[in-house]
Every structure is written in C-alpha cells, then in structure tokens.
Write a protein that holds these residues in place. Structure first.
Motif, PDB file in Angstrom:
ATOM      1  N   LYS A 140       0.836  -1.211   0.000  1.00 20.07           N
ATOM      2  CA  LYS A 140       0.000   0.000   0.000  1.00 20.07           C
ATOM      3  C   LYS A 140       0.868   1.258   0.000  1.00 20.07           C
ATOM      4  CE  LYS A 140      -4.150  -1.762   2.245  1.00 20.07           C
ATOM      5  NZ  LYS A 140      -5.049  -1.633   3.399  1.00 20.07           N
ATOM      6  N   PHE A 141       1.938   1.239   0.785  1.00 19.02           N
ATOM      7  CA  PHE A 141       2.839   2.395   0.831  1.00 19.02           C
ATOM      8  C   PHE A 141       3.470   2.626  -0.534  1.00 19.02           C
ATOM      9  CE2 PHE A 141       7.165   4.020   1.135  1.00 19.02           C
ATOM     10  CZ  PHE A 141       6.924   5.264   1.686  1.00 19.02           C
ATOM     11  N   MET A 142       3.953   1.559  -1.164  1.00 20.77           N
ATOM     12  CA  MET A 142       4.625   1.702  -2.452  1.00 20.77           C
ATOM     13  C   MET A 142       3.647   2.211  -3.518  1.00 20.77           C
ATOM     14  SD  MET A 142       7.751   1.138  -1.844  1.00 20.77           S
ATOM     15  CE  MET A 142       8.502   0.947  -3.447  1.00 20.77           C
ATOM     16  N   VAL A 143       2.424   1.721  -3.500  1.00 14.74           N
ATOM     17  CA  VAL A 143       1.402   2.194  -4.453  1.00 14.74           C
ATOM     18  C   VAL A 143       1.121   3.671  -4.203  1.00 14.74           C
ATOM     19  CG1 VAL A 143      -1.035   2.002  -5.113  1.00 14.74           C
ATOM     20  CG2 VAL A 143       0.377  -0.061  -4.893  1.00 14.74           C
ATOM     21  N   ALA A 144       0.953   4.041  -2.928  1.00 20.01           N
ATOM     22  CA  ALA A 144       0.660   5.441  -2.589  1.00 20.01           C
ATOM     23  C   ALA A 144       1.827   6.349  -2.972  1.00 20.01           C
ATOM     24  CB  ALA A 144       0.347   5.568  -1.100  1.00 20.01           C
ATOM     25  N   LEU A 145       3.057   5.910  -2.717  1.00 17.94           N
ATOM     26  CA  LEU A 145       4.220   6.716  -3.087  1.00 17.94           C
ATOM     27  C   LEU A 145       4.295   6.862  -4.604  1.00 17.94           C
ATOM     28  CD1 LEU A 145       6.772   8.283  -2.353  1.00 17.94           C
ATOM     29  CD2 LEU A 145       8.000   6.081  -2.299  1.00 17.94           C
ATOM     30  N   GLY A 146       4.078   5.780  -5.331  1.00 23.84           N
ATOM     31  CA  GLY A 146       4.085   5.860  -6.793  1.00 23.84           C
ATOM     32  C   GLY A 146       3.012   6.802  -7.319  1.00 23.84           C
ATOM     33  N   ARG A 147       1.833   6.750  -6.727  1.00 21.18           N
ATOM     34  CA  ARG A 147       0.742   7.647  -7.135  1.00 21.18           C
ATOM     35  C   ARG A 147       1.126   9.107  -6.854  1.00 21.18           C
ATOM     36  NH1 ARG A 147      -3.437   5.716  -4.146  1.00 21.18           N
ATOM     37  NH2 ARG A 147      -3.656   4.040  -5.651  1.00 21.18           N
ATOM     38  N   PHE A 148       1.681   9.352  -5.667  1.00 23.20           N
ATOM     39  CA  PHE A 148       2.108  10.702  -5.307  1.00 23.20           C
ATOM     40  C   PHE A 148       3.150  11.227  -6.297  1.00 23.20           C
ATOM     41  CE2 PHE A 148       5.356  13.283  -3.196  1.00 23.20           C
ATOM     42  CZ  PHE A 148       4.599  14.390  -2.842  1.00 23.20           C
TER      43      PHE A 148
END
Length: 132
Positions: free
Chosen positions: A5-13
């Motif tokens: 979830k963190f990696m997806v959120a960071l990529g989205r950001f």
C-alpha cells in the motif's frame, strides 16, 4: 517498503507530482541499527566499547524506494547514509545522535539538516537550470 500500500501510494504521489511538473526529493531512511541505542550509550558512558551493527533490511528498503523514484523524471532520491554523520552510528563525534534504532534525536536531526544543505543546494540549482 514492505507495505505494498505504501509503495502504491508513493508511486501515485510521484506520478501526480510529475503530471504537475513538481519537483520532489525523497530522502532515504537513515541507517537503521539492530542494537538498543540507549544501552549502547550507557555502555559507552562507563567505558565499555559498545558494538553496534546496521540492520540488514535497511539498505534493501532504500534500494526498493530508489528504484521507484528513478521512474519519475521530476523526482530525486537523496541517500546520505555514507556521510560522516553515520560513520559511527549511533554516535557522531562521541555524541548520541539517535533516539532509537531508526530515528535521529534533536542533535542528530539538526546535523542531518546541516549535512543535507549542499545536496539540496545542488538539486535546487539543477532543477532551476543553473550550474551548481
């Protein structure tokens, strides 16, 4: 890095920032220690040379995030773990700079900020198109 979830959120950001042509600097996690910082400090204070070791998963996590950041042209990954500030972690020039195994204390945070100044200056100059 262990959290999908963190990696997806960071990529989205990072993707959103790139779409706005916004510069982002992602700081690497400071070296994580596998020993108890306060116990190490107590041993050192009574003249016993404490053994401190770096936690093995720390560099893998930074590498995973570095790889993600490298996919975005407006993002930079800043890793200062090889700086002198961390050469004798959790100490710097005999002073304790960590508050626990993976956070800097007030002294360490101030020194970290001072260490970051030349890096940030170069990155800012680079993004403005001016020579450092």
């Amino acid at each position: 890095y262990k959290s999908a979830k963190f990696m997806v959120a960071l990529g989205r950001f990072l993707g959103d920032a790139q779409a706005r042509n916004q510069r982002v600097i992602v700081f690497a996690q400071v070296p994580m220690l596998s020993s108890n910082v306060h116990r190490t400090h107590r041993f050192k204070s009574i003249g016993i040379a404490p053994e401190t070791s770096i936690e093995s998963e720390w560099s893998k996590a930074n590498e995973t995030i570095r790889q993600l950041v490298s996919r975005y042209s407006t993002a930079e990954f800043l890793d200062m773990s090889s700086e002198q500030l961390f050469a004798e972690a959790p100490f710097y020039q005999g002073v304790l700079v960590y508050s626990d195994s993976h956070h800097l204390n007030e002294i360490g945070s101030r020194l970290y900020g001072e260490t970051a100044i030349p890096y940030l200056s170069r990155l800012i100059m680079k993004s403005s198109g001016k020579a450092p």
